[in-house]
Scaffold this active site. Structure first.
Site, PDB file in Angstrom:
ATOM      1  N   GLY A  89       0.968  -8.306  -8.410  1.00 25.88           N
ATOM      2  CA  GLY A  89       2.793  -9.090  -7.798  1.00 25.88           C
ATOM      3  C   GLY A  89       3.610 -10.035  -8.412  1.00 25.88           C
ATOM      4  N   ASN A  90       4.342  -9.271  -8.717  1.00 20.16           N
ATOM      5  CA  ASN A  90       5.393 -10.704  -9.802  1.00 20.16           C
ATOM      6  C   ASN A  90       5.885 -11.477  -9.378  1.00 20.16           C
ATOM      7  OD1 ASN A  90       4.153  -9.718 -12.504  1.00 20.16           O
ATOM      8  ND2 ASN A  90       5.251  -8.026 -12.431  1.00 20.16           N
ATOM      9  N   ASP A  98      -1.743  -6.128 -19.881  1.00 25.83           N
ATOM     10  CA  ASP A  98      -1.606  -6.674 -21.064  1.00 25.83           C
ATOM     11  C   ASP A  98      -2.157  -6.464 -22.115  1.00 25.83           C
ATOM     12  OD1 ASP A  98       1.261  -7.810 -20.228  1.00 25.83           O
ATOM     13  OD2 ASP A  98       0.375  -8.484 -19.094  1.00 25.83           O
ATOM     14  N   ALA A 109       0.717  -1.440  -0.081  1.00 28.50           N
ATOM     15  CA  ALA A 109       0.114   0.350   0.315  1.00 28.50           C
ATOM     16  C   ALA A 109       0.900   1.231   0.041  1.00 28.50           C
ATOM     17  CB  ALA A 109      -0.819  -0.357   1.432  1.00 28.50           C
ATOM     18  N   HIS A 166       1.883 -12.932 -17.406  1.00 28.97           N
ATOM     19  CA  HIS A 166       1.843 -12.628 -17.332  1.00 28.97           C
ATOM     20  C   HIS A 166       3.667 -12.339 -17.591  1.00 28.97           C
ATOM     21  CE1 HIS A 166       2.347  -8.069 -16.500  1.00 28.97           C
ATOM     22  NE2 HIS A 166       3.284  -7.832 -15.627  1.00 28.97           N
TER      23      HIS A 166
HETATM   24  P1  NAX Z   1       7.282  -0.630  -4.924  1.00 29.04           P
HETATM   25  O1  NAX Z   1       7.718  -1.557  -5.193  1.00 29.04           O
HETATM   26  O2  NAX Z   1       6.675   0.410  -5.577  1.00 29.04           O
HETATM   27  O3  NAX Z   1       5.856  -1.135  -3.591  1.00 29.04           O
HETATM   28  C1  NAX Z   1       5.296  -2.414  -3.497  1.00 29.04           C
HETATM   29  C2  NAX Z   1       5.494  -1.914  -1.689  1.00 29.04           C
HETATM   30  O4  NAX Z   1       5.470  -3.920  -1.692  1.00 29.04           O
HETATM   31  C3  NAX Z   1       6.179  -1.845  -1.208  1.00 29.04           C
HETATM   32  O5  NAX Z   1       5.897  -0.375  -0.438  1.00 29.04           O
HETATM   33  C4  NAX Z   1       7.077  -2.770  -0.210  1.00 29.04           C
HETATM   34  O6  NAX Z   1       7.507  -2.305   1.316  1.00 29.04           O
HETATM   35  C5  NAX Z   1       5.347  -3.674  -0.395  1.00 29.04           C
HETATM   36  N1  NAX Z   1       5.700  -5.012   0.016  1.00 29.04           N
HETATM   37  C6  NAX Z   1       6.695  -5.189   0.395  1.00 29.04           C
HETATM   38  N2  NAX Z   1       6.585  -7.054   0.728  1.00 29.04           N
HETATM   39  C7  NAX Z   1       5.852  -6.845   0.960  1.00 29.04           C
HETATM   40  C8  NAX Z   1       4.742  -7.907   2.377  1.00 29.04           C
HETATM   41  N3  NAX Z   1       5.185  -8.735   1.708  1.00 29.04           N
HETATM   42  N4  NAX Z   1       3.569  -7.117   2.042  1.00 29.04           N
HETATM   43  C9  NAX Z   1       3.255  -5.730   2.548  1.00 29.04           C
HETATM   44  N5  NAX Z   1       4.056  -5.310   1.512  1.00 29.04           N
HETATM   45  C10 NAX Z   1       5.241  -5.555   1.259  1.00 29.04           C
HETATM   46  O7  NAX Z   1       5.828  -1.842  -6.882  1.00 29.04           O
HETATM   47  P2  NAX Z   1       5.129  -1.659  -7.070  1.00 29.04           P
HETATM   48  O8  NAX Z   1       5.554  -0.779  -9.188  1.00 29.04           O
HETATM   49  O9  NAX Z   1       3.661  -0.908  -6.859  1.00 29.04           O
HETATM   50  O10 NAX Z   1       4.970  -3.246  -8.288  1.00 29.04           O
HETATM   51  C11 NAX Z   1       4.611  -3.871  -7.396  1.00 29.04           C
HETATM   52  C12 NAX Z   1       4.308  -5.086  -7.973  1.00 29.04           C
HETATM   53  O11 NAX Z   1       3.534  -5.564  -9.384  1.00 29.04           O
HETATM   54  C13 NAX Z   1       5.231  -5.441  -8.089  1.00 29.04           C
HETATM   55  O12 NAX Z   1       5.955  -7.196  -7.930  1.00 29.04           O
HETATM   56  C14 NAX Z   1       5.584  -6.032  -9.878  1.00 29.04           C
HETATM   57  O13 NAX Z   1       6.449  -5.856 -10.594  1.00 29.04           O
HETATM   58  C15 NAX Z   1       4.253  -5.807 -10.574  1.00 29.04           C
HETATM   59  N6  NAX Z   1       4.104  -5.267 -11.261  1.00 29.04           N
HETATM   60  C16 NAX Z   1       2.928  -6.366 -12.356  1.00 29.04           C
HETATM   61  C17 NAX Z   1       1.977  -6.068 -13.463  1.00 29.04           C
HETATM   62  C18 NAX Z   1       0.915  -7.120 -13.995  1.00 29.04           C
HETATM   63  O14 NAX Z   1       0.635  -6.801 -15.014  1.00 29.04           O
HETATM   64  N7  NAX Z   1       1.046  -8.327 -13.195  1.00 29.04           N
HETATM   65  C19 NAX Z   1       2.200  -4.771 -14.103  1.00 29.04           C
HETATM   66  C20 NAX Z   1       3.180  -3.730 -12.967  1.00 29.04           C
HETATM   67  C21 NAX Z   1       3.954  -4.214 -12.221  1.00 29.04           C
HETATM   68  O15 NAX Z   1       5.430  -4.722 -13.068  1.00 29.04           O
END
Ligand code: NAX
Length: 333
Positions: free
Chosen positions: A130-131, A159, A12, A187
């Site tokens: 998340g990926n 996509d 968040a 994805h």
């Molecule tokens: P950010 O790094 O800006 O934000 C991620 C947040 O998750 C951080 O605040 C971090 O502290 C938090 N976090 C880490 N571990 C956690 C846990 N165990 N519990 C709760 N929070 C946790 O990343 P952001 O750009 O927001 O991307 C988030 C995810 O989306 C990444 O894995 C990214 O690869 C994935 N994506 C997926 C896409 C899709 O189409 N499925 C596209 C966009 C994006 O690349």
């Protein structure tokens, strides 16, 4: 008056959540009559940042947004949630392949699966962003056996939106005149963006995209590669992964799941394979689906699959089976 629902967003304090939370609070996802309580989960070191996000949410002054619950405790975050956006994960950095991310992320989705199982509503709709999203959804479901498998999904809507926009640009039409583009599989860079079944409306008449383009070669080469590599292209330019468009796609995915798809249209969602189109079961694979309002998704049946498409579907299904093997290896250690 409609009772508020609890909605959790993980990650968040991150960049996707920053764009997503506004859409949720504004009512564009669950509708203008559905109040929500937002549960915001992130890790302990991010609690200060999260406080700032909470302040901004308050300052939106939006009437549908009722309680805001920032927390680092999954037991609090997942309590009685009706919808879950699992965004929190380690984001992909420049030059990093998604496979490198797998080990780091399966552990997170195990913990969150267990928390969903214990604390969430049994009809909760779960969207993993998340990926590696497809395999994270698989792991999450594995650790939440009391929640039906059909309630888990992973996001390929970004996509789909990218593919739709690329076709509209190529055909020189407004983006909403292109429909029924399909994203098959993972994805990842093995996904198969498929325009074979897509339609375009040009000056009031609707025809198939391949007929309108009359360029199968472009559809099978440049188009596929551009969509497969679009995420990497955004990272290369922005030095950060897609966020605004990812958040919009997450909202689109959940809204269509919640409210239903438009008549005569379908959308792509990564869901548990039931063997449709010869895809192996027990992987989370992106299929075209339709959804009745307040209903379950149904995988669209009977689309003709060309030999070219079949080879693409096989590659991406194989990758998902490999990811599943890797993920269970990590979890057994
Ligand atoms: P950010 O790094 O800006 O934000 C991620 C947040 O998750 C951080 O605040 C971090 O502290 C938090 N976090 C880490 N571990 C956690 C846990 N165990 N519990 C709760 N929070 C946790 O990343 P952001 O750009 O927001 O991307 C988030 C995810 O989306 C990444 O894995 C990214 O690869 C994935 N994506 C997926 C896409 C899709 O189409 N499925 C596209 C966009 C994006 O690349």
């Amino acid at each position: 008056p409609t009772k508020p629902i609890n909605v959790v967003v993980t990650g968040a304090a991150g960049q996707i959540a920053y764009s997503l939370l506004y859409q949720l609070a504004a009512g564009t996802v669950f509708g203008p009559d559905q109040p929500i309580n937002l549960h915001l989960l992130d890790i302990p070191v991010m609690m200060k940042v999260l406080e700032g996000v909470v302040m901004e949410l308050e300052d939106l002054a939006l009437p549908l947004l009722r309680e805001i619950v920032p927390t680092a405790d999954p037991a609090v975050a997942f309590k009685d949630v009706a919808a879950a956006f699992l965004v929190g994960a380690m984001p992909r950095k420049e030059g990093m392949e998604r496979k490198d991310l797998l080990a780091a992320n399966v552990e997170i989705f195990k913990v969150q699966g267990e928390a969903l199982d214990k604390y969430a509503r049994k009809d909760v709709k779960i969207l993993v962003v998340g990926n590696p999203a497809n395999t994270n959804a698989l792991i999450c479901s594995h650790y939440a056996p009391s929640i039906p498998k059909q309630n888990f999904s992973a996001m390929t809507r970004l996509d789909q939106n990218r593919a739709q926009a690329a076709l509209a640009a190529r055909l020189n039409v407004q983006v909403d005149q292109v429909k029924k583009v399909v994203i098959w599989g993972n994805h990842s860079s093995t996904q198969y963006p498929d325009a074979a079944h897509a339609t375009v409306t040009l000056q009031g008449s609707t025809k198939s995209v391949p007929a309108a383009l009359n360029q199968d070669n472009w559809l099978q080469t440049t188009f596929v590669e551009t969509i497969q590599k679009r995420g990497a292209a955004v990272i290369a330019a922005r030095k950060m992964s897609s966020a605004m468009s990812a958040a919009k796609a997450a909202g689109d995915h959940m809204r269509d799941w919640w409210m239903g798809t438009k008549p005569g249209e379908y959308v792509s969602m990564a869901v548990f394979s039931d063997g449709s189109y010869g895809i192996p079961e027990n992987i989370v694979f992106s299929f075209p689906v339709t959804i009745e309002p307040r209903g379950q998704y149904k995988i669209v049946q009977g689309l003709p699959i060309s030999e070219f498409a079949r080879s693409k579907l096989t590659v991406t299904a194989n990758e998902l089976e490999e990811e599943r093997t890797e993920a269970y290896k990590v979890l057994q250690k």
